[in-house]
Design an enzyme around this catalytic site. Structure first.
Site, PDB file in Angstrom:
ATOM      1  N   ASP A   1      -6.298   2.546  -8.687  1.00 59.62           N
ATOM      2  CA  ASP A   1      -5.627   2.251  -7.677  1.00 59.62           C
ATOM      3  C   ASP A   1      -4.235   1.624  -8.163  1.00 59.62           C
ATOM      4  O   ASP A   1      -4.336   1.388  -9.638  1.00 59.62           O
ATOM      5  CB  ASP A   1      -6.116   1.194  -6.624  1.00 59.62           C
ATOM      6  CG  ASP A   1      -6.619   0.046  -7.589  1.00 59.62           C
ATOM      7  OD1 ASP A   1      -5.810  -1.143  -7.639  1.00 59.62           O
ATOM      8  OD2 ASP A   1      -7.672   0.012  -7.767  1.00 59.62           O
TER       9      ASP A   1
ATOM     10  N   ASP B   1      -3.195  -1.790  -7.550  1.00 58.09           N
ATOM     11  CA  ASP B   1      -3.569  -2.904  -6.958  1.00 58.09           C
ATOM     12  C   ASP B   1      -2.889  -3.280  -5.845  1.00 58.09           C
ATOM     13  O   ASP B   1      -2.712  -2.513  -4.993  1.00 58.09           O
ATOM     14  CB  ASP B   1      -2.750  -3.966  -8.323  1.00 58.09           C
ATOM     15  CG  ASP B   1      -3.221  -5.185  -8.175  1.00 58.09           C
ATOM     16  OD1 ASP B   1      -4.552  -5.398  -8.168  1.00 58.09           O
ATOM     17  OD2 ASP B   1      -2.704  -6.260  -8.119  1.00 58.09           O
TER      18      ASP B   1
END
Length: 289
Positions: A209, A211
């Protein structure tokens, strides 16, 4: 010296495919219980030991993992080279979910973990200026590239305590002010302990991802993380399968001195050492004690 590859499997990686004569064994450590039994076997002619960092079934949180017991158990199992495979978030647009990063630096923001094998009664100071092994990292880079993985060579890993993900303010600070590249919860104090145990250590961070800093991706979505995690798991197993051919069955002394990190590190003079602590250090520091 015979090569024994140790793999510390992070989220989504609870076994290694293709191990011959695979056998789970309990390894006792004076530093407590490791996350799980260790899986011994041979992969493409090279001995390998696997430890699921969170335990099979993901029972341990990043803060409750017994990092000292895990590294001590690896050392007792005869491991010479540790490959850490772990999930992480990215602070860089070009480091996208599904990519791997060969980490070469860390910023340690953890605070609830035992960070050293040494202490009162046997004091030691090792250098972690360069906390990963360049030789081992280069092998991981070559293996990942050959596997067709988009891999980035070098990056700074921010180790946070967790288990929560970052606030937006934290994410922006780590990215913009501190210059970090990825963020995770498990590589510290693991890397420091591996150095104290004189083990070569390489960190392969698998991005799941962005973050929370990315304006187009919003906050971390756990469902999306798990989906990416499963894809990364297959890639990681393919990368690991290529390592035996690159590392070989025999290894020389580490050219970067990882396997001699304690040579001048122990400060406590022999008459003043705590016999109880010294006994616990038989595997980690037996070479110099």
């Amino acid at each position: 010296m015979e090569t024994v590859i140790g793999v510390m499997g992070g989220s989504g990686i609870y076994e290694i495919d293709g191990l011959e004569n695979a056998e789970w064994r309990t390894i006792d450590s004076p530093f407590g219980a490791p996350s799980d039994d260790l899986l011994f076997g041979t992969l493409n002619g090279v001995k390998m030991v696997f430890l699921p960092r969170h335990g099979r079934g993901h029972k341990q949180s990043p803060s409750t993992v017994n990092y000292r017991a895990n590294i001590d158990a690896m050392k007792r199992a005869g491991v010479t080279d540790v490959i850490s495979v772990s999930a992480c978030g990215s602070f860089r647009e070009e480091m996208a979910p599904g990519d791997f990063v060969i980490v070469d630096q860390f910023i340690d923001r953890t605070f609830a973990r035992e960070k050293s094998f040494f202490g009162s009664g046997c004091v030691a100071h090792v250098s972690v200026a360069h906390p990963t092994c360049p030789r081992l990292s280069a092998a991981c880079l070559e293996a990942a590239t050959a596997e067709g993985i988009t891999v980035h060579n070098g990056g700074t890993y921010l180790a946070m305590e967790g288990p929560q993900f970052s606030t937006l303010a934290e994410s922006k600070m780590y990215r913009e002010s501190w210059g970090c590249d990825v963020i995770g919860m498990t590589n510290m104090p693991e890397a420091k302990l591996a150095r104290e145990a004189e083990l070569c250590y390489a960190s392969v961070a698998m991005i799941t991802d962005y973050d929370s800093w990315h304006p187009d991706h919003g906050e971390v979505d756990v469902t999306k993380i798990i989906e990416t995690l499963m894809g990364n798991s297959g890639k990681a197993k393919g990368m690991v399968a290529r390592l035996p051919a690159l590392l070989g069955t025999e290894r020389e002394l580490c050219p970067h001195g990882c396997d001699r990190a304690l040579e001048y590190a122990i400060m406590t003079q022999d008459p003043h050492r705590d016999p109880e602590l010294v006994a616990k250090l038989d595997a980690v520091a037996g070479r110099v004690l």
